[in-house]
Design an enzyme around this catalytic site. Structure first.
Site, mmCIF file in Angstrom:
data_model
loop_
_atom_site.group_PDB
_atom_site.id
_atom_site.type_symbol
_atom_site.label_atom_id
_atom_site.label_comp_id
_atom_site.label_asym_id
_atom_site.label_seq_id
_atom_site.Cartn_x
_atom_site.Cartn_y
_atom_site.Cartn_z
ATOM 1 N N SER A 91 -34.447 11.286 17.349
ATOM 2 C CA SER A 91 -34.794 11.313 18.780
ATOM 3 C C SER A 91 -35.469 12.640 19.121
ATOM 4 C CB SER A 91 -33.532 11.137 19.626
ATOM 5 O OG SER A 91 -32.943 9.890 19.369
ATOM 6 N N LYS A 94 -26.061 18.727 25.478
ATOM 7 C CA LYS A 94 -27.485 18.383 25.437
ATOM 8 C C LYS A 94 -28.096 18.240 26.828
ATOM 9 C CE LYS A 94 -27.733 15.965 21.029
ATOM 10 N NZ LYS A 94 -27.920 14.677 20.355
ATOM 11 N N ARG A 108 -28.338 10.434 7.762
ATOM 12 C CA ARG A 108 -29.670 10.579 7.143
ATOM 13 C C ARG A 108 -29.670 11.622 6.034
ATOM 14 N NH1 ARG A 108 -32.386 11.853 12.776
ATOM 15 N NH2 ARG A 108 -30.402 12.949 12.706
ATOM 16 N N HIS A 144 -31.947 4.175 14.456
ATOM 17 C CA HIS A 144 -30.735 3.671 15.129
ATOM 18 C C HIS A 144 -30.685 2.139 15.032
ATOM 19 C CE1 HIS A 144 -31.093 7.403 17.926
ATOM 20 N NE2 HIS A 144 -30.024 7.595 17.170
HETATM 21 O O1 PNS Z 1 -26.529 10.999 19.677
HETATM 22 P P1 PNS Z 1 -25.547 12.125 19.758
HETATM 23 O O2 PNS Z 1 -25.970 13.145 20.780
HETATM 24 O O3 PNS Z 1 -25.219 12.716 18.419
HETATM 25 O O4 PNS Z 1 -24.222 11.445 20.321
HETATM 26 C C1 PNS Z 1 -23.072 12.233 20.447
HETATM 27 C C2 PNS Z 1 -22.014 11.468 21.218
HETATM 28 C C3 PNS Z 1 -22.515 11.152 22.606
HETATM 29 C C4 PNS Z 1 -21.678 10.198 20.474
HETATM 30 C C5 PNS Z 1 -20.794 12.375 21.248
HETATM 31 O O5 PNS Z 1 -21.152 13.608 21.805
HETATM 32 C C6 PNS Z 1 -19.648 11.747 22.030
HETATM 33 O O6 PNS Z 1 -18.983 10.878 21.522
HETATM 34 N N1 PNS Z 1 -19.463 12.239 23.259
HETATM 35 C C7 PNS Z 1 -18.416 11.765 24.120
HETATM 36 C C8 PNS Z 1 -17.349 12.864 24.264
HETATM 37 C C9 PNS Z 1 -16.483 12.898 23.041
HETATM 38 O O7 PNS Z 1 -15.767 11.952 22.760
HETATM 39 N N2 PNS Z 1 -16.569 13.975 22.251
HETATM 40 C C10 PNS Z 1 -15.877 14.089 20.976
HETATM 41 C C11 PNS Z 1 -14.634 14.926 21.045
HETATM 42 S S1 PNS Z 1 -14.976 16.654 21.000
#
Ligand code: PNS
Length: 159
Positions: free
Chosen positions: A129, A42, A91, A18
């Site tokens: 992670s 999650k 990745r 990251h």
């Molecule tokens: O590190 P991650 O878990 O891949 O991050 C995912 C994250 C938190 C960036 C993503 O789930 C997110 O943007 N969540 C906020 C809610 C949202 O906007 N969801 C997308 C529309 S379905």
């Protein structure tokens, strides 16, 4: 006009992969907003406060990087803060398939939004992670996986 980009993620915890993406983006964009967010699918190992603290520790020395947090929809946060570009690190093909779909959803929610992808540095291909959390369960040193200050803080909190 200065160009801002938002780098959203769970950061449970932030990894060297990251940080590499954030550092590289900070040389491409005028401002990088790292958004500690919530993926409702999650269960997290670290609390929202801890995940935010780790990201702040890791990015403290980067001048044009700002850390924010939010629990809502990404596009709503972007609209409120006048940001139109999302950054994601890729990745492998699995990441691409997932992030491609996310980029389509976000663009559907707000057509002004673009997602840009940076390919991860190959030395971090196996750094995730998820793998870091597994290593933490076995109390392994994380020096090759997370930023040094984060490694230190995780040891303080857990080991
Ligand atoms: O590190 P991650 O878990 O891949 O991050 C995912 C994250 C938190 C960036 C993503 O789930 C997110 O943007 N969540 C906020 C809610 C949202 O906007 N969801 C997308 C529309 S379905």
């Amino acid at each position: 006009m200065s160009k801002k980009v938002i780098y959203p993620g769970s950061f449970d915890p932030i990894t060297l992969g990251h940080l590499d993406i954030i550092q590289r983006a900070s040389t491409i964009f005028d401002e990088v907003i790292v958004l500690v967010s919530k993926n409702i699918n999650k269960n997290y190992m670290f609390s929202f406060k801890e995940r935010l603290e780790f990201v702040e520790l890791a990015t403290k020395d980067l001048k044009n990087v700002v850390v924010c947090s939010d629990n809502g929809l990404l596009v709503d946060f972007m609209f409120k803060n006048n940001i139109t570009t999302i950054l994601k690190g890729i990745r492998n093909i699995k990441d691409f398939e997932y992030e491609y779909e996310m980029s389509l959803i976000n663009q559907n929610l707000d057509p002004i939004i673009d997602t840009v992808f940076l390919l991860s540095n190959p030395i971090y291909t196996m750094v995730s992670s998820t793998n870091v959390r597994e290593l933490i369960k076995y109390k392994k040193d994380l020096i090759n996986f997370v930023p040094e200050k984060v490694n230190f803080r995780i040891k303080e909190l857990i080991y």
